[in-house]
Structures are given as structure tokens and as C-alpha cells.
Write a protein that holds these residues in place. Sequence first.
Motif, PDB file in Angstrom:
ATOM      1  N   TYR A 196       0.816  -1.215   0.000  1.00 34.09           N
ATOM      2  CA  TYR A 196       0.000   0.000   0.000  1.00 34.09           C
ATOM      3  C   TYR A 196       0.853   1.270   0.000  1.00 34.09           C
ATOM      4  N   PHE A 197       2.110   1.170  -0.393  1.00 32.25           N
ATOM      5  CA  PHE A 197       2.934   2.363  -0.583  1.00 32.25           C
ATOM      6  C   PHE A 197       4.072   2.042  -1.540  1.00 32.25           C
ATOM      7  N   ASP A 198       4.464   3.081  -2.289  1.00 32.07           N
ATOM      8  CA  ASP A 198       5.517   2.942  -3.298  1.00 32.07           C
ATOM      9  C   ASP A 198       6.848   3.477  -2.808  1.00 32.07           C
ATOM     10  N   ALA A 199       6.826   4.250  -1.741  1.00 27.98           N
ATOM     11  CA  ALA A 199       8.039   4.787  -1.114  1.00 27.98           C
ATOM     12  C   ALA A 199       7.712   5.057   0.344  1.00 27.98           C
ATOM     13  N   LEU A 200       8.760   5.088   1.172  1.00 26.86           N
ATOM     14  CA  LEU A 200       8.603   5.373   2.593  1.00 26.86           C
ATOM     15  C   LEU A 200       9.347   6.660   2.909  1.00 26.86           C
ATOM     16  N   SER A 201       8.693   7.574   3.611  1.00 23.64           N
ATOM     17  CA  SER A 201       9.281   8.884   3.876  1.00 23.64           C
ATOM     18  C   SER A 201       9.746   9.000   5.324  1.00 23.64           C
ATOM     19  N   TYR A 202      10.902   9.656   5.481  1.00 23.04           N
ATOM     20  CA  TYR A 202      11.521   9.835   6.804  1.00 23.04           C
ATOM     21  C   TYR A 202      12.158  11.220   6.854  1.00 23.04           C
ATOM     22  N   HIS A 203      11.987  11.912   7.977  1.00 24.80           N
ATOM     23  CA  HIS A 203      12.542  13.255   8.155  1.00 24.80           C
ATOM     24  C   HIS A 203      13.709  13.178   9.154  1.00 24.80           C
ATOM     25  N   PRO A 204      14.940  13.032   8.668  1.00 28.45           N
ATOM     26  CA  PRO A 204      16.073  12.709   9.544  1.00 28.45           C
ATOM     27  C   PRO A 204      16.717  13.909  10.238  1.00 28.45           C
ATOM     28  N   TYR A 205      15.890  14.748  10.863  1.00 28.89           N
ATOM     29  CA  TYR A 205      16.436  15.907  11.568  1.00 28.89           C
ATOM     30  C   TYR A 205      17.281  15.485  12.769  1.00 28.89           C
ATOM     31  N   ASN A 206      18.362  16.199  12.995  1.00 28.36           N
ATOM     32  CA  ASN A 206      19.111  16.131  14.244  1.00 28.36           C
ATOM     33  C   ASN A 206      19.934  17.405  14.319  1.00 28.36           C
ATOM     34  N   TYR A 207      19.653  18.234  15.311  1.00 29.28           N
ATOM     35  CA  TYR A 207      20.287  19.554  15.374  1.00 29.28           C
ATOM     36  C   TYR A 207      21.626  19.549  16.102  1.00 29.28           C
ATOM     37  N   ASP A 208      22.075  18.360  16.524  1.00 32.58           N
ATOM     38  CA  ASP A 208      23.329  18.276  17.279  1.00 32.58           C
ATOM     39  C   ASP A 208      24.506  17.756  16.467  1.00 32.58           C
ATOM     40  N   ARG A 209      24.245  17.045  15.384  1.00 34.40           N
ATOM     41  CA  ARG A 209      25.327  16.413  14.621  1.00 34.40           C
ATOM     42  C   ARG A 209      24.907  16.247  13.167  1.00 34.40           C
ATOM     43  N   PRO A 210      25.859  16.125  12.265  1.00 31.47           N
ATOM     44  CA  PRO A 210      25.536  15.887  10.855  1.00 31.47           C
ATOM     45  C   PRO A 210      24.830  14.548  10.676  1.00 31.47           C
ATOM     46  N   LEU A 230      16.435  -2.188   7.239  1.00 28.37           N
ATOM     47  CA  LEU A 230      16.415  -3.600   7.602  1.00 28.37           C
ATOM     48  C   LEU A 230      14.983  -4.098   7.795  1.00 28.37           C
ATOM     49  N   THR A 231      14.140  -3.258   8.380  1.00 28.30           N
ATOM     50  CA  THR A 231      12.727  -3.620   8.547  1.00 28.30           C
ATOM     51  C   THR A 231      12.071  -3.838   7.194  1.00 28.30           C
ATOM     52  N   MET A 232      12.357  -2.984   6.240  1.00 30.79           N
ATOM     53  CA  MET A 232      11.786  -3.125   4.905  1.00 30.79           C
ATOM     54  C   MET A 232      12.290  -4.393   4.228  1.00 30.79           C
ATOM     55  N   LEU A 233      13.579  -4.681   4.366  1.00 26.41           N
ATOM     56  CA  LEU A 233      14.139  -5.896   3.779  1.00 26.41           C
ATOM     57  C   LEU A 233      13.526  -7.145   4.410  1.00 26.41           C
ATOM     58  N   ASP A 234      13.320  -7.108   5.716  1.00 29.58           N
ATOM     59  CA  ASP A 234      12.702  -8.241   6.411  1.00 29.58           C
ATOM     60  C   ASP A 234      11.291  -8.512   5.897  1.00 29.58           C
ATOM     61  N   ASN A 235      10.655  -7.473   5.358  1.00 27.41           N
ATOM     62  CA  ASN A 235       9.283  -7.615   4.858  1.00 27.41           C
ATOM     63  C   ASN A 235       9.218  -7.702   3.335  1.00 27.41           C
ATOM     64  N   GLY A 236      10.371  -7.919   2.701  1.00 27.81           N
ATOM     65  CA  GLY A 236      10.391  -8.130   1.261  1.00 27.81           C
ATOM     66  C   GLY A 236      10.214  -6.888   0.429  1.00 27.81           C
ATOM     67  N   ASP A 237      10.418  -5.715   1.024  1.00 26.08           N
ATOM     68  CA  ASP A 237      10.253  -4.455   0.292  1.00 26.08           C
ATOM     69  C   ASP A 237      11.606  -3.884  -0.125  1.00 26.08           C
ATOM     70  N   ASP A 238      12.473  -4.720  -0.680  1.00 21.38           N
ATOM     71  CA  ASP A 238      13.812  -4.262  -1.044  1.00 21.38           C
ATOM     72  C   ASP A 238      13.807  -3.288  -2.209  1.00 21.38           C
ATOM     73  N   LEU A 239      12.738  -3.270  -3.020  1.00 19.34           N
ATOM     74  CA  LEU A 239      12.664  -2.352  -4.156  1.00 19.34           C
ATOM     75  C   LEU A 239      12.012  -1.020  -3.802  1.00 19.34           C
ATOM     76  N   VAL A 240      11.480  -0.904  -2.606  1.00 18.82           N
ATOM     77  CA  VAL A 240      10.838   0.336  -2.162  1.00 18.82           C
ATOM     78  C   VAL A 240      11.900   1.241  -1.551  1.00 18.82           C
ATOM     79  N   LYS A 241      11.979   2.474  -2.039  1.00 21.87           N
ATOM     80  CA  LYS A 241      13.008   3.402  -1.566  1.00 21.87           C
ATOM     81  C   LYS A 241      12.521   4.231  -0.381  1.00 21.87           C
ATOM     82  N   ILE A 242      13.497   4.747   0.371  1.00 22.16           N
ATOM     83  CA  ILE A 242      13.207   5.678   1.463  1.00 22.16           C
ATOM     84  C   ILE A 242      13.495   7.092   0.966  1.00 22.16           C
ATOM     85  N   TRP A 243      12.522   7.961   1.121  1.00 21.60           N
ATOM     86  CA  TRP A 243      12.663   9.359   0.702  1.00 21.60           C
ATOM     87  C   TRP A 243      12.848  10.240   1.945  1.00 21.60           C
ATOM     88  N   ALA A 244      13.790  11.162   1.888  1.00 24.81           N
ATOM     89  CA  ALA A 244      13.935  12.185   2.933  1.00 24.81           C
ATOM     90  C   ALA A 244      13.248  13.443   2.424  1.00 24.81           C
TER      91      ALA A 244
END
Length: 252
Positions: A196-210, A230-244
Motif C-alpha cells: 500500500y505504498f511505493d516509497a517510505l518517507s523519513y525526516h532525519p532531523y538532528n540539530y546536534d550532529r551531521p 532492515l525492517t523493509m528488507l525483512d518484509n520483502g520491500d527491497d525495491l521500495v526506496k526511502i525518501w527524505a
Amino acid sequence: MYDPNLTEEQIVKRFDDMQALGVDTVRVLVPWGAIQQAEPGSPLEALFPPDWSRIDFILSQAQVRDMAVLGVLNSTPYWGGADGSGCLGCPGVAPDPTKFAAFAGEAVTRFNDLYPGVVSAYEVWNEPNYYRSWFPVVDPVAYTEVLKAAYTAIKAADPDATVVAGVLAAVVSAGGFTVDPVTFVQTMYANGAKGYFDALSYHPYNYDRPFGEQNPNFISPLRTLLQLRLTMLDNGDDLVKIWATEYGLPTS
């Protein structure tokens, strides 16, 4: 970009600035709560008809500049809450899946008709693992039901659209206020989110380090990203990308 306080002149200026920088894609909120303030078919709809004018203006500005748009479908009107009541002035209240999906399908159909090829991807909500965005309690199971309904509606309106899920804030779990991204995504998979999704989105903010700093800190955005993968790979979603789709550092 969808800021009710911006004038049209200011919106044009922002687009001009982005174009001068070479930006070719812009992320735009598509707030259900602002567009459909009254429930379709209700007596109030005559007083408060759907208002697409601001989003239309923004998309037209992107269209003339040949910019692609990532649309963020979010924001609940008072009548669209999951409990049937909603909340005045609470755009982050958990939405009813069926009602939200109806809006998503209507939005995609409208954009395809008026701005063909401009909006090719849609994020389902924004940071639902944070209580201010998913009120009153963060609930990955409920989010998954919203995602499934929205995905189905979006694909029915535009089979070629990319549906982006998660849209997760870089937080740690704290009661019902926040759920860390890895736990959130694991729960999504456990409740049938796969497919039910073609990509997974994540907002990798951290104001203390790069972002790329290697460290064992449990809130390291990079460490979280690797665990998400790793969670995506465990569920067979190796072709689904993570977008920032959000990231930045403070300039203060």
C-alpha cells in the motif's frame, strides 16, 4: 509553501528564488481541513464551499516553471475525525479513513485534470508518529488503515501516481505522544501496510550532529535509517526506496 499568511506576490517570489537556485521539485501541503471546511452534501457546504484557490495558484506557478510537485495530503476538518466528530482548530486530529480517502481521490482527479503531469507523488499525512500531527494519541495501526484507504483512492484516480507512506519524524517513543520511526513502521507492516505504498518517507532531523556521523546514539538519524531499511528488507520491500522529504539544520 501552503502558508495562509503568504500573499500571491510572496508565493511567486519564493518560486522565483527556488527556480534561480535550480530547484526542480517542490513539496506542497494539500490541507484537507482548509480546502473542505464543510462536509460535502451538508447544509454548511453552501456557506463554506470547497476552496481550492490557494492550492490551484501554487500548482499553476509550479506548472509554468516546469517544476514537479510532491503533494502532502493532510489536515483534518472538524467533521472528518476518526471518531465522527473531529475538532475545530485541530488540523492534526486522526482522520476517518473513508472520508480522508474520498478527499484524496478528489484531489488527485482535480490535479490530473487541471495540472497534468505536475503532481506525480503524494505523501499520506505528515509525521503521524508525533501527537501534534496525529491527535490525541499516536496510533500506527490507525494510520495504516488511513494509508490503505488513501492508497486505494489515489491509485483509482491515477494508477501512475507514487504513494509515499510514513512521512515520519525522527523522534523516540514517549507514551502516546511519539513513536519512534522503526517501531512505527514495524507496526505498519504487522497490520498489512505492505503493498500500500511505493516509497517510505523519513525526516532525519538532528540539530546536534551531521546526518552522516557514525555514532552509537540511539536517536542517530543514520542509525534509524539503517534500522528502517532492515525492517523493509525483512518484509520483502527491497525495491521500495526511502525518501527524505524534510531535512534541515538551524541557522540561529
